[in-house]
Design a protein around this motif. Structure first.
Motif, PDB file in Angstrom:
ATOM      1  N   ASN A  29      44.623  -8.160  30.222  1.00 20.56           N
ATOM      2  CA  ASN A  29      44.679  -9.609  30.098  1.00 20.56           C
ATOM      3  C   ASN A  29      43.300 -10.166  29.763  1.00 20.56           C
ATOM      4  OD1 ASN A  29      46.531 -11.833  30.228  1.00 20.56           O
ATOM      5  ND2 ASN A  29      45.465 -12.532  32.065  1.00 20.56           N
ATOM      6  N   ARG A  31      40.649  -9.890  27.305  1.00 20.25           N
ATOM      7  CA  ARG A  31      40.590  -9.373  25.942  1.00 20.25           C
ATOM      8  C   ARG A  31      39.313  -8.603  25.654  1.00 20.25           C
ATOM      9  NH1 ARG A  31      44.005 -10.161  22.232  1.00 20.25           N
ATOM     10  NH2 ARG A  31      42.426  -9.845  20.623  1.00 20.25           N
ATOM     11  N   LYS A  52      55.435  -9.668  31.556  1.00 17.00           N
ATOM     12  CA  LYS A  52      54.540 -10.745  31.089  1.00 17.00           C
ATOM     13  C   LYS A  52      55.034 -12.104  31.569  1.00 17.00           C
ATOM     14  CE  LYS A  52      53.170 -11.365  26.989  1.00 17.00           C
ATOM     15  NZ  LYS A  52      53.215 -11.516  25.510  1.00 17.00           N
ATOM     16  N   LYS A  53      56.318 -12.335  31.402  1.00 21.01           N
ATOM     17  CA  LYS A  53      56.901 -13.618  31.803  1.00 21.01           C
ATOM     18  C   LYS A  53      56.872 -13.785  33.310  1.00 21.01           C
ATOM     19  CE  LYS A  53      61.096 -16.425  31.248  1.00 21.01           C
ATOM     20  NZ  LYS A  53      62.461 -16.467  30.660  1.00 21.01           N
ATOM     21  N   LYS A  56      53.323 -14.363  34.411  1.00 16.85           N
ATOM     22  CA  LYS A  56      52.671 -15.459  33.687  1.00 16.85           C
ATOM     23  C   LYS A  56      51.357 -14.989  33.037  1.00 16.85           C
ATOM     24  CE  LYS A  56      54.623 -19.244  36.465  1.00 16.85           C
ATOM     25  NZ  LYS A  56      55.619 -18.430  37.181  1.00 16.85           N
ATOM     26  N   LEU A  57      51.444 -13.873  32.330  1.00 18.97           N
ATOM     27  CA  LEU A  57      50.288 -13.311  31.637  1.00 18.97           C
ATOM     28  C   LEU A  57      50.383 -13.622  30.146  1.00 18.97           C
ATOM     29  CD1 LEU A  57      50.109  -9.846  33.439  1.00 18.97           C
ATOM     30  CD2 LEU A  57      48.655 -11.834  33.838  1.00 18.97           C
ATOM     31  N   GLU A  58      49.228 -13.628  29.502  1.00 15.46           N
ATOM     32  CA  GLU A  58      49.157 -14.062  28.100  1.00 15.46           C
ATOM     33  C   GLU A  58      48.897 -12.911  27.127  1.00 15.46           C
ATOM     34  OE1 GLU A  58      49.858 -17.123  27.218  1.00 15.46           O
ATOM     35  OE2 GLU A  58      50.119 -17.700  29.337  1.00 15.46           O
ATOM     36  N   ASN A  59      49.096 -11.659  27.571  1.00 18.80           N
ATOM     37  CA  ASN A  59      48.818 -10.526  26.691  1.00 18.80           C
ATOM     38  C   ASN A  59      49.568 -10.648  25.363  1.00 18.80           C
ATOM     39  OD1 ASN A  59      49.109  -9.677  29.672  1.00 18.80           O
ATOM     40  ND2 ASN A  59      47.670  -8.174  28.854  1.00 18.80           N
ATOM     41  N   ASN A  60      48.851 -10.420  24.272  1.00 21.94           N
ATOM     42  CA  ASN A  60      49.475 -10.398  22.954  1.00 21.94           C
ATOM     43  C   ASN A  60      49.792  -8.954  22.601  1.00 21.94           C
ATOM     44  OD1 ASN A  60      50.392 -11.059  20.424  1.00 21.94           O
ATOM     45  ND2 ASN A  60      48.356 -11.262  19.522  1.00 21.94           N
TER      46      ASN A  60
END
Length: 344
Positions: A29, A31, A52-53, A56-60
């Motif tokens: 997470n 970057r 991820k959901k 609540k993580l923003e990993n692409n």
């Protein structure tokens, strides 16, 4: 570093109902982690998206269907199956065991084929992963079967490295398993690893005794006097700095371990109990002796906290950095020694 020079780190995701995927996603997470390596997760987009959901993580995540599509600067995810894998948080199920095995076996094959450079494994449940393909007590034995070399489990931090003479065997079999040959083999693996993987030119190794007080001169067992000590003396004749046997309680209680580069324990809990008391949550499990680098965090599946967003990724992150460092040290050692002139 040129993107093409990035070390490709394969990551098996472990039991899909435990904390493995959580600690992996939390690690990346940040970057900035992508500046150090190119990760390849072996799993499914659906399961990773679920976590991820939930967290609540923003990993692409960059989904790929073959390893020749790896993209540097991204978190790559190789989809290993089209089968539905239901998530039952905190429960060891047949499906989560199958997922863990598929993730591990696909990653191991990629490691053997040099599609990835090294492997970091998230925790498995050793019961539900058992199958015709996996009839082993743990990662270490599975990897020894599938890679080249003889393995040595080393639990480590910067200050302490503990290897095991015997690994995942019942305590009732330990004494009969200890032999001169086995001790010599494990000392040689640790010595070689300390030199090539950690850059220690003249490592100093301690060997623990088997019986309480190292047998008290035969009062509490004879193995220390008849097998372990004579074997250490023979190893010393080769010039290696190997000492012992040491009684485990006093050795750790007096912090004698700080005087050594590596420690060899006779059995699993003799080494791991003091290690985890001293270092739990920051330790790394390293499989020494094989032709490929593999590490893992020092904790298990954490079913009791799965999905609660409380799992600490520190040990996984340390396992990743340790693997990268060992990989670089090993390659540097190969380059320094491959052209040494042989004396006739």
């Amino acid at each position: 570093m040129d993107k093409s020079d990035k070390i490709i780190v394969g990551i098996s995701l472990g039991d899909s109902n435990g904390i493995g995927i959580e600690v992996v996603l939390k690690t990346f997470n940040d970057r900035r982690m992508l500046d150090f390596c190119t990760p390849v997760l072996f799993g499914t987009t659906k399961i990773v998206s679920y976590y991820k959901k939930l967290l609540k993580l923003e990993n692409n995540i960059h989904g790929i269907h073959s390893l020749d599509k790896i993209s540097h600067g991204k978190i790559n995810l190789l989809n290993i199956t089209k089968d539905e894998v239901p998530v039952n948080l905190g429960t060891a199920t047949e499906q989560s065991g199958n997922f863990a095995l598929q993730s591990l076996s696909t990653a191991t094959n990629a490691l053997k084929n040099n599609s990835i450079d090294l492997l970091v494994t998230a925790p498995i449940n050793k019961e539900n992963i058992q199958s015709d393909e996996f009839s082993f007590p743990g990662h270490t034995e599975y990897l020894e079967e599938n890679l080249e070399g003889k393995s040595l489990m080393i639990l480590m931090t910067e200050e302490l490295r503990i290897g095991l003479i015997t690994g995942h065997i019942p305590i009732s079999l330990v004494a009969e398993t200890i032999s001169e040959e086995l001790i010599k083999e494990k000392v040689e693996i640790m010595y070689t690893s300390l030199v090539q993987d950690f850059g220690i030119s003249k490592p100093k190794i301690a060997v623990l005794g088997l019986n309480p007080h190292c047998g008290d001169k035969g009062v509490i067992g004879t193995e220390d006097d008849t097998i372990i000590k004579p074997t250490i003396d023979k190893i010393k004749e080769s010039g290696k700095l190997v000492f012992g046997p040491y009684a485990s309680d006093g050795f750790f209680g007096s912090k004698t371990y700080t005087q050594f580069d590596g420690v060899l324990a006779m059995y699993h809990d003799q080494g791991l109990a003091p290690f985890k008391a001293l270092s739990f949550g920051n330790g790394v499990n390293f499989t020494a002796g094989l032709n490929k680098v593999r590490t893992s965090p020092d904790h298990g599946t954490g079913f009791d906290i799965a999905g609660k967003n409380t799992a600490n990724e520190a040990s996984f992150k340390e396992a990743l950095f340790t693997a990268l460092k060992i990989y670089k040290n090993r390659n540097e050692h190969k380059n320094l020694t491959k052209n040494i002139l042989k004396v006739k």
